[in-house]
Structures are given as structure tokens and as C-alpha cells.
Write a protein that holds these residues in place. Structure first.
Motif, PDB file in Angstrom:
ATOM      1  N   SER A  76       0.831  -1.207   0.000  1.00  0.00           N
ATOM      2  CA  SER A  76       0.000   0.000   0.000  1.00  0.00           C
ATOM      3  C   SER A  76       0.864   1.256   0.000  1.00  0.00           C
ATOM      4  O   SER A  76       1.986   1.253   0.513  1.00  0.00           O
ATOM      5  N   LEU A  77       0.321   2.303  -0.578  1.00  0.00           N
ATOM      6  CA  LEU A  77       0.904   3.639  -0.517  1.00  0.00           C
ATOM      7  C   LEU A  77      -0.231   4.639  -0.377  1.00  0.00           C
ATOM      8  O   LEU A  77      -1.349   4.393  -0.848  1.00  0.00           O
TER       9      LEU A  77
ATOM     10  N   ALA B 296      -6.333  13.072  -0.814  1.00  0.00           N
ATOM     11  CA  ALA B 296      -5.482  11.901  -0.656  1.00  0.00           C
ATOM     12  C   ALA B 296      -5.962  10.765  -1.550  1.00  0.00           C
ATOM     13  O   ALA B 296      -7.146  10.696  -1.901  1.00  0.00           O
ATOM     14  N   LEU B 297      -5.031   9.897  -1.898  1.00  0.00           N
ATOM     15  CA  LEU B 297      -5.350   8.678  -2.630  1.00  0.00           C
ATOM     16  C   LEU B 297      -4.695   7.521  -1.890  1.00  0.00           C
ATOM     17  O   LEU B 297      -3.467   7.390  -1.904  1.00  0.00           O
ATOM     18  N   GLN B 298      -5.502   6.723  -1.214  1.00  0.00           N
ATOM     19  CA  GLN B 298      -5.018   5.525  -0.528  1.00  0.00           C
ATOM     20  C   GLN B 298      -5.025   4.387  -1.536  1.00  0.00           C
ATOM     21  O   GLN B 298      -6.085   4.046  -2.087  1.00  0.00           O
ATOM     22  N   MET B 299      -3.862   3.798  -1.777  1.00  0.00           N
ATOM     23  CA  MET B 299      -3.729   2.753  -2.780  1.00  0.00           C
ATOM     24  C   MET B 299      -3.358   1.453  -2.081  1.00  0.00           C
ATOM     25  O   MET B 299      -2.285   1.359  -1.466  1.00  0.00           O
ATOM     26  N   ASN B 300      -4.235   0.473  -2.163  1.00  0.00           N
ATOM     27  CA  ASN B 300      -4.030  -0.827  -1.534  1.00  0.00           C
ATOM     28  C   ASN B 300      -3.910  -1.905  -2.601  1.00  0.00           C
ATOM     29  O   ASN B 300      -4.327  -1.714  -3.750  1.00  0.00           O
ATOM     30  N   SER B 301      -3.367  -3.040  -2.204  1.00  0.00           N
ATOM     31  CA  SER B 301      -3.231  -4.190  -3.116  1.00  0.00           C
ATOM     32  C   SER B 301      -2.614  -3.763  -4.441  1.00  0.00           C
ATOM     33  O   SER B 301      -3.126  -4.092  -5.525  1.00  0.00           O
ATOM     34  N   LEU B 302      -1.529  -3.036  -4.359  1.00  0.00           N
ATOM     35  CA  LEU B 302      -0.901  -2.504  -5.569  1.00  0.00           C
ATOM     36  C   LEU B 302      -0.405  -3.622  -6.471  1.00  0.00           C
ATOM     37  O   LEU B 302       0.088  -4.663  -5.996  1.00  0.00           O
ATOM     38  N   LYS B 303      -0.513  -3.382  -7.768  1.00  0.00           N
ATOM     39  CA  LYS B 303      -0.093  -4.325  -8.782  1.00  0.00           C
ATOM     40  C   LYS B 303       1.022  -3.691  -9.615  1.00  0.00           C
ATOM     41  O   LYS B 303       1.102  -2.466  -9.714  1.00  0.00           O
TER      42      LYS B 303
END
Length: 122
Positions: free
Chosen positions: A17-18, A79-86
């Protein structure tokens, strides 16, 4: 005039995540629609997510269920919460602003940040 500054990019392993943040100047920030776009090498800039001035949210199909966009009007930030990044999420991410109404077309946004690199390694 609105000035935008992104932060929070970096290198993460796939599945990680980022959280990206975009700080905006201007007294009327709360009335702007805020969009997140990304551009990978050799590809066109594409819509990722957006939030309108009433805090309705919109997502590209490719990130729906993994990314969350939010805004804090008291702090003039989005904000942009980015999970399970590919690995395919790897790109330069930009925040952008336009008056009130969200659109999905980069050319319709008036103000842009400088971009922040996100790399998801496999």
C-alpha cells in the motif's frame, strides 16, 4: 489560481500500500473537483479517481475496490489511498483540479501538480 503539490510516492512490493497526498493553495479549494491521473512510460495519461466538491467519489474500473480518494477541506488536501498494488499500477501519479464537476478527461482539468512516481515491483 490553484497550486498543487503531490507527495507520498515510492517503491513498494506488489500487494503493498501507498498513500498519496496533494496539498492545494487557494481559498476556494472546497469548491473544486479533484482528480488523480497516472501516466506510465509510453502511455497516455489516464483517469484513476476523483472527488467532487460535494465529496462524491469516482473510480476507474482498474482501481475500484483497491483505491480510495478522500479530501480534507479544512487542510486543503486530497489523498489517494492505494491498496493491493499491482505492477501495472506503476506510473507517475498526478493530482489535478477543476471547478466543481468531475470529468474523466485530463484536458478538462485546469491545474496540475508536478507528479509523483509510484512503482509496484513484482
Amino acid at each position: 489560481q490553484v497550486q498543487l503539490v503531490e507527495s507520498g510516492g515510492g517503491l513498494v512490493q506488489a500487494g503493498g500500500s501507498l498513500r498519496l497526498s496533494c496539498a492545494a493553495s487557494g481559498r476556494t479549494f472546497s469548491r473544486y473537483a479533484m482528480g488523480w491521473f497516472r501516466q506510465a512510460p509510453g502511455k497516455e495519461r489516464e483517469f484513476v479517481a476523483a472527488i467532487n466538491w460535494q465529496s462524491s467519489t469516482y473510480y476507474a474500473d482498474s482501481v475500484k475496490g483497491r483505491f480510495i480518494v478522500s479530501r480534507d477541506n479544512a487542510k486543503n488536501t486530497v489523498a489517494l489511498q492505494m491498496n493491493s498494488l499491482k505492477p501495472e499500477d506503476t506510473a507517475v501519479y498526478y493530482c489535478a483540479a477543476r471547478w466543481q464537476v468531475v470529468t474523466f478527461t485530463p484536458a478538462e482539468y485546469n491545474y496540475w501538480g508536478q507528479g509523483t512516481q509510484v512503482t509496484a515491483s513484482s
